[in-house]
Design a protein around this motif. Structure first.
Motif, PDB file in Angstrom:
ATOM      1  N   UNK A  48     -61.817  -8.496 -16.639  1.00 39.17           N
ATOM      2  CA  UNK A  48     -62.831  -9.395 -16.073  1.00 39.17           C
ATOM      3  C   UNK A  48     -64.246  -8.854 -16.268  1.00 39.17           C
ATOM      4  N   UNK A  49     -64.404  -7.539 -16.472  1.00 39.87           N
ATOM      5  CA  UNK A  49     -65.722  -6.958 -16.766  1.00 39.87           C
ATOM      6  C   UNK A  49     -66.317  -7.554 -18.036  1.00 39.87           C
ATOM      7  N   UNK A  50     -65.443  -7.947 -18.957  1.00 40.19           N
ATOM      8  CA  UNK A  50     -65.876  -8.494 -20.235  1.00 40.19           C
ATOM      9  C   UNK A  50     -65.960 -10.017 -20.210  1.00 40.19           C
ATOM     10  N   UNK A  51     -65.663 -10.611 -19.068  1.00 36.11           N
ATOM     11  CA  UNK A  51     -65.730 -12.060 -18.929  1.00 36.11           C
ATOM     12  C   UNK A  51     -64.417 -12.777 -19.188  1.00 36.11           C
ATOM     13  N   UNK A  52     -63.328 -12.051 -19.349  1.00 32.93           N
ATOM     14  CA  UNK A  52     -62.044 -12.684 -19.617  1.00 32.93           C
ATOM     15  C   UNK A  52     -61.346 -13.036 -18.321  1.00 32.93           C
ATOM     16  N   UNK A  53     -60.815 -14.239 -18.286  1.00 34.93           N
ATOM     17  CA  UNK A  53     -59.964 -14.660 -17.177  1.00 34.93           C
ATOM     18  C   UNK A  53     -58.538 -14.629 -17.694  1.00 34.93           C
ATOM     19  N   UNK A  54     -57.677 -13.922 -16.974  1.00 31.72           N
ATOM     20  CA  UNK A  54     -56.293 -13.778 -17.410  1.00 31.72           C
ATOM     21  C   UNK A  54     -55.370 -14.189 -16.284  1.00 31.72           C
TER      22      UNK A  54
ATOM     23  N   UNK B 112     -48.964   3.024 -21.207  1.00 34.16           N
ATOM     24  CA  UNK B 112     -48.527   1.733 -20.677  1.00 34.16           C
ATOM     25  C   UNK B 112     -49.361   0.634 -21.316  1.00 34.16           C
ATOM     26  N   UNK B 113     -48.672  -0.393 -21.824  1.00 29.59           N
ATOM     27  CA  UNK B 113     -49.366  -1.555 -22.397  1.00 29.59           C
ATOM     28  C   UNK B 113     -49.146  -2.754 -21.485  1.00 29.59           C
ATOM     29  N   UNK B 114     -50.257  -3.299 -20.996  1.00 32.46           N
ATOM     30  CA  UNK B 114     -50.208  -4.526 -20.207  1.00 32.46           C
ATOM     31  C   UNK B 114     -50.646  -5.660 -21.127  1.00 32.46           C
ATOM     32  N   UNK B 115     -49.873  -6.744 -21.159  1.00 27.26           N
ATOM     33  CA  UNK B 115     -50.219  -7.915 -21.960  1.00 27.26           C
ATOM     34  C   UNK B 115     -50.380  -9.107 -21.033  1.00 27.26           C
ATOM     35  N   UNK B 116     -51.557  -9.716 -21.088  1.00 25.72           N
ATOM     36  CA  UNK B 116     -51.887 -10.877 -20.260  1.00 25.72           C
ATOM     37  C   UNK B 116     -52.159 -12.081 -21.152  1.00 25.72           C
TER      38      UNK B 116
ATOM     39  N   UNK C 140     -54.335 -10.736 -24.160  1.00 22.25           N
ATOM     40  CA  UNK C 140     -55.164  -9.541 -23.973  1.00 22.25           C
ATOM     41  C   UNK C 140     -54.213  -8.372 -23.756  1.00 22.25           C
ATOM     42  N   UNK C 141     -54.340  -7.345 -24.581  1.00 26.56           N
ATOM     43  CA  UNK C 141     -53.535  -6.134 -24.455  1.00 26.56           C
ATOM     44  C   UNK C 141     -54.425  -5.003 -23.957  1.00 26.56           C
ATOM     45  N   UNK C 142     -53.933  -4.258 -22.976  1.00 25.36           N
ATOM     46  CA  UNK C 142     -54.675  -3.127 -22.430  1.00 25.36           C
ATOM     47  C   UNK C 142     -53.746  -1.916 -22.477  1.00 25.36           C
TER      48      UNK C 142
END
Length: 162
Positions: free
Chosen positions: A67-73, A116-120, A134-136
């Motif tokens: 969300x810091x980058x403006x993405x809504x997931x 750990x990879x989170x995918x939203x 979005x992958x983190x």
């Protein structure tokens, strides 16, 4: 005149201390270093945005990071998985790491580490009608990489910034 005598126990003690110091120095030399926890502008009067890459312990924290980058997931990730960064990068992974370097991150520090990879699912990607993910990538509560990508084979992949 001074005379010193050493017993075998004293020599063993000195040897153990030397080995312990050698191990400590080796650990300090080979433990990976981490970049600064946030990217800030070089000019303090500049009103640029700073991004924080640390304190990501849960999927909710990863969503807040995006969300810091403006993405809504989506509230929950569609996947939360432990993956291993390869010990040797092939052409594809080397290109992916170049994208990470462009956004101030570097995966080569984490070769052979489990992350750990989170995918939203991204819900507010403008100008594209397909599914966007979005992958983190998180290592020890710190974001070390990630991307925004389309689900299509001929789609796109880019860094976190819009």
């Amino acid at each position: 005149m001074f005379i010193y005598s050493f017993r075998a126990d004293t020599i063993k003690l000195v040897g153990v201390i030397c080995v312990a110091l050698t191990v400590l120095i080796t650990l300090i030399a080979f433990v990976p270093t981490y970049a600064i926890s946030s990217q800030t502008a070089a000019n303090p009067n500049d009103t640029s945005v700073s991004y924080h890459y640390d304190k990501v312990k849960t999927a909710k924290d990863a969503a807040e990071f995006l969300s810091q980058f403006g993405w809504e997931v989506t509230a929950e990730p569609i996947e939360s998985k432990t993956v291993t960064i390869p010990a040797e990068f092939d052409k594809v992974f080397a290109a992916y790491n170049e994208m990470q370097k462009a956004q101030g991150l570097n995966l080569s520090k984490y070769k052979n580490k489990e992350v750990t990879r989170y995918t939203f699912t991204v819900t507010n990607y403008e100008g594209y009608d397909g599914t966007v993910y979005a992958n983190v990538l998180v290592y020890r509560n710190r974001v070390i990489g990630g991307d925004i990508c389309s689900a299509d084979v001929s789609g796109f992949v880019h860094g976190f910034e819009k």
